[in-house]
Design an enzyme around this catalytic site. Structure first.
Site, mmCIF file in Angstrom:
data_model
loop_
_atom_site.group_PDB
_atom_site.id
_atom_site.type_symbol
_atom_site.label_atom_id
_atom_site.label_comp_id
_atom_site.label_asym_id
_atom_site.label_seq_id
_atom_site.Cartn_x
_atom_site.Cartn_y
_atom_site.Cartn_z
ATOM 1 N N HIS A 160 -5.789 9.171 -0.151
ATOM 2 C CA HIS A 160 -5.583 8.438 1.102
ATOM 3 C C HIS A 160 -6.325 9.085 2.271
ATOM 4 O O HIS A 160 -5.790 9.272 3.353
ATOM 5 C CB HIS A 160 -4.100 8.303 1.440
ATOM 6 N N HIS B 28 3.418 -2.390 3.436
ATOM 7 C CA HIS B 28 3.436 -0.985 3.030
ATOM 8 C C HIS B 28 4.782 -0.624 2.411
ATOM 9 O O HIS B 28 5.837 -1.131 2.815
ATOM 10 C CB HIS B 28 3.183 -0.063 4.234
ATOM 11 N N ASP C 298 0.814 -1.218 0.000
ATOM 12 C CA ASP C 298 0.000 0.000 0.000
ATOM 13 C C ASP C 298 0.848 1.268 0.000
ATOM 14 O O ASP C 298 2.033 1.244 0.371
ATOM 15 C CB ASP C 298 -0.889 0.045 1.243
ATOM 16 N N HIS D 14 -5.602 2.640 -4.356
ATOM 17 C CA HIS D 14 -5.662 2.866 -2.902
ATOM 18 C C HIS D 14 -6.271 4.245 -2.644
ATOM 19 O O HIS D 14 -5.882 4.922 -1.705
ATOM 20 C CB HIS D 14 -4.267 2.758 -2.292
#
Length: 301
Positions: free
Chosen positions: A173, A263, A118, A169
């Site tokens: 964010h 991540h 991510d 994503h």
């Protein structure tokens, strides 16, 4: 600051008679004045922190390795909430589709798992992740932030060139479970548009920031033909627990068809990656993309 004002007024009235008192009183007045000034300063700092918006919702500072994004917004974006003004939508609320359930794991996919990353892309970090994946011949799925992808399209291309999968994503964010339907829809549409423009292919999957979900968000994703993908293994690598802790957490929880959350932009994750791949294969798991995991489990994309 109202209480601080009352204190200052009270101390000021007391200080009016300073000239009529002994010199010892001066010291007390100065000490009290310093106290008032300090109190006012502390209250100002607390007020500033209380209104700050630069903490991540999981309690840590956001993206230490994220570089500055361009000041200009792409077509369709204005100075709305967090730089985004919702697109108009032709879908009437009464006509909304039934939202699809998020995908967390595919148990019937056999001894296969998907590594997912991510928050990228990040200059000088994405390349290092890709180098490890290339050296270990490991495919993965990258859930990219739209505005990061727009700022660094060459890194998106590098992900694709490496044989990996690109997914959304979100655009910026944000916690999209707390915004109106149209705003969530606009965010997802913008992210998908930018990623598809760069990749030249269809974006099929969406992962909500923070894993935060709502009916409106799931509906927005479904209407845009995006399958919502979360995870069933989270080693909390964003908290920087160290490579050994990351590997141990994953290996203690891995199951057939697991979707593993990792991540970009974290040195501990990068250091853990080659060992994690090795351990998973030693345990008999094949590492695949999300699409390959779904296909193995007989699921339609």
């Amino acid at each position: 600051m109202g209480q601080a004002g009352k204190i200052v007024e009270e101390r000021w009235l007391r200080a009016e008679g300073v000239g009529r008192h002994a010199r010892a009183v001066w010291a007390e007045v100065l000490l009290r004045l310093c106290y008032v000034i300090t109190l006012a300063a502390l209250m100002s700092v607390v007020a500033t922190i209380a209104g700050a918006s630069w903490y991540r919702e999981d309690g840590v500072f956001p993206y230490v390795f994220m570089e500055a994004l361009p000041e200009t917004s792409p077509p369709g974006l204005f100075n709305g909430p967090e730089g985004l003004k919702p697109y108009p939508t032709e879908t009437h609320p009464a006509e909304r589709v039934e939202p699809s359930r998020p995908l967390r794991q595919i148990p019937n996919a056999g001894r296969r798992v998907a590594l997912t990353f991510d928050d990228g892309p990040f200059p000088r970090w994405t390349e290092r992740y890709l180098a490890v994946l290339a050296a270990t011949k490991t495919p993965a799925t990258f859930f990219l932030v739209g505005r990061q992808a727009q700022a660094y399209p060459q890194l998106v291309q590098a992900v694709l060139t490496g044989g990996h999968e690109v997914a959304s994503h979100s655009w910026r964010h944000a916690n999209l479970s707390k915004v109106p339907f149209k705003e969530a829809q606009a965010d997802l549409r913008q992210a998908a548009f930018v990623l598809e423009e760069i990749s030249g292919g269809q974006i099929k999957y969406f992962r909500p920031p923070y894993g935060a979900l709502s009916d409106d968000l799931l509906t927005a994703a479904t209407e845009l033909k995006l399958k919502t993908v979360t995870w069933n293994i989270d080693p909390r690598d964003w908290s920087n627990p160290g490579p050994d802790a990351i590997v141990k957490n994953v290996m203690n929880n891995v199951r057939d068809g697991s979707i593993i959350l990792l991540h970009e932009g974290h040195p501990g994750t990068l250091a853990a990656l080659p060992l994690l791949v090795k351990r998973l294969r030693e345990k008999g798991y094949e590492l695949v993309t999300v699409s390959e995991l779904m296909a193995a489990g007989g699921m339609e994309e």
